[in-house]
Write a protein that holds these residues in place. Structure first.
Motif, short mmCIF file in Angstrom:
data_model
loop_
_atom_site.label_atom_id
_atom_site.label_comp_id
_atom_site.label_asym_id
_atom_site.label_seq_id
_atom_site.Cartn_x
_atom_site.Cartn_y
_atom_site.Cartn_z
N GLU A 1 -3.65 2.84 -9.97
CA GLU A 1 -4.76 2.58 -9.03
C GLU A 1 -5.31 1.16 -9.18
N VAL B 1 0.84 -1.20 0.00
CA VAL B 1 0.00 0.00 0.00
C VAL B 1 0.87 1.26 0.00
N LYS B 2 1.93 1.26 0.80
CA LYS B 2 2.82 2.43 0.86
C LYS B 2 3.50 2.68 -0.48
N GLU C 1 0.94 4.26 -2.70
CA GLU C 1 0.72 5.66 -2.33
C GLU C 1 1.89 6.53 -2.80
N LEU D 1 1.54 7.03 -6.40
CA LEU D 1 0.48 8.00 -6.64
C LEU D 1 0.97 9.44 -6.42
N ARG D 2 1.75 9.62 -5.37
CA ARG D 2 2.28 10.96 -5.12
C ARG D 2 3.22 11.41 -6.25
N LEU E 1 -2.95 -1.08 -7.53
CA LEU E 1 -3.10 -1.00 -6.07
C LEU E 1 -4.32 -1.78 -5.59
#
Length: 454
Positions: free
Chosen positions: A243, A200-201, A204, A207-208, A246
């Motif tokens: 996404e 998950v990290k 993320e 995504l950032r 993820l």
């Protein structure tokens, strides 16, 4: 030599009146006195016997002691002439002991109970002291037996405590093993959780980065609209892919746990199906036979005219019986004639049996306990024909076998630990079944309980 008249006191009565017992006759001495009277009974003629004892004239010595003990003791204490006649027979049967008592020097090696019983019948000088000494000796022996029983009970309790400690140690080891297994499983789950959190990290972070690139692209798009729009579409597509990746990662984590649960459930269903298949394969018949059905006895309606008889004895109290019958798988064994002769002795035997069996049927229906009623077997004019009431097993003893012996066989047939309650006022029956693990109760207690049902 001519016997004195039945109502006349013997010559020594005045001297004997000076000595009396200051306490009841010890039970062991009383039994020995009754045995002496029963042995001497047969040598007396019918006219020499007190009226209440004449009905026992044809009995054997053992049957006299069993059924006429109280009557003989009463006659011996209240009829000096009868006692004098018994004393003469005792002198003939035990000349050495009688001679020693007459001169006041009982044998040192003789049993104190035998000496006291003979002294009670012969009434030599100092007889009351001999009886009192025998009572003290009997009490001492009983106290020693009680101490021995207490020591045995203490040893048994110690063994139970040791066994309990051993069970506790085993259970503690098992719990420690289960705890270690649970700890390992928890650690495995923690590792899986950390791996999912790491995924998950990373998502993320990606995504950032995409968002940063998107911001840069928007800044550049201010100068170059067409190029920026094209780049923006490319970045949005990239964002959708990230996404989706993820979400796929999260779904894979959840499905991983559900697959483990599914495998455990499948294993459990396999074990259950195998157990059911084994039960069908063995095809074991249901248990329909009880231990009491294996005891050799005569059932009603299957005997010859020479197979049935009646005997009975005595009584005691009721909430206790309800508590005993509430125990799981309780078995109530009833000494039939003992109860009927205690409760309604004047009725004919047939009506005694029917009345008792009717009450036992109601008690069996209310308590749910297994009930067996035992009657003595002896000669009658015709066989006993009766339909056993619902919930009550009715047994008659075979020729040469008493109801007491049949009851002991029923108790011994039961497995250790099953609650068995035996209703009888016969002391020998009560003592015998108690040694086999059964709980004896008095006939009067059952009669009081049945009176509440009527």
């Amino acid at each position: 030599m001519e016997q004195p008249a039945h109502g006349d006191a013997p010559a020594g009565s005045a001297g004997e009146a000076a000595e009396v017992l200051d306490r009841p006759l010890p039970e062991s001495v009383r039994r020995k006195v009754i045995a002496l009277v029963a042995d001497s009974f047969g040598s007396l003629t019918l006219g020499e016997l007190p009226a209440p004892l004449r009905q026992y004239a044809r009995f054997t010595a053992s049957r006299r002691a069993k059924f006429a003990g109280n009557a003989m003791a009463t006659a011996l204490a209240g009829d000096p002439v009868f006692r004098q006649r018994i004393a003469e027979r005792v002198r003939e049967a035990l000349p050495e002991l009688a001679g020693a008592l007459e001169v006041g020097s009982p044998p040192a090696a003789a049993d104190p109970v035998d000496v006291a019983a003979a002294a009670y019948v012969l009434r030599p000088a100092g007889w009351s002291k001999l009886v009192a000494a025998a009572g003290e000796e009997a009490e001492r022996v009983d106290a020693e037996r009680a101490d021995e029983a207490g020591r045995r009970e203490l040893d048994r309790l110690r063994e139970e405590v040791a066994a309990a400690k051993e069970r506790a140690r085993t259970e503690t080891e098992q719990l420690r093993h289960d705890l270690e297994a649970s700890r390992r499983e928890t650690e495995s789950l923690h590792r899986k959780l950390r791996s999912a959190q790491s995924d998950v990290k990373r998502g993320e972070a990606a995504l950032r980065r995409v968002q940063a690139e998107s911001d840069t692209a928007r800044t550049e798009a201010a100068a170059q609209v067409s190029a920026a729009e094209s780049e923006s579409r490319r970045l949005k597509a990239r964002l959708g892919e990230v996404e989706a990746a993820l979400e796929a990662s999260r779904r894979a984590t959840r499905e991983g746990r559900s697959v483990e649960d599914m495998r455990l459930r499948l294993l459990l269903d396999t074990v259950l199906d195998a157990a059911q298949g084994l039960r069908r394969e063995l095809a074991l018949p249901p248990v329909s036979t009880r231990p009491a059905d294996t005891v050799d006895a005569v059932e009603p309606g299957r005997m010859s005219p020479k197979d049935i008889a009646a005997r009975a004895l005595s009584e005691t109290d009721p909430a206790l019986l309800d508590q005993l019958l509430e125990l799981p798988q309780a078995h109530l064994v009833v000494d039939g004639y003992n109860v009927t002769k205690t409760g309604y002795p004047t009725m004919p035997l047939e009506k005694q049996r029917l009345r008792l069996l009717g009450g036992l049927s109601a008690l069996a229906a209310r308590s749910g306990a297994e009930v067996t009623c035992v009657f003595d077997g002896a000669e009658l004019a015709a066989p006993v024909l009766l339909a056993p009431p619902r919930g009550v097993r009715v047994l008659f003893s075979k020729p040469g076998v008493t109801a007491d012996e049949l009851i002991r066989q029923l108790v011994r047939a039961e497995p250790p630990g099953r609650p068995v309650v035996v209703v009888s006022t016969d002391r020998e029956v009560a003592d015998g079944v108690a040694k086999s693990g059964a709980r004896p109760v008095a006939s009067a207690l059952l009669l009081k309980r049945l009176s509440r049902l009527s």
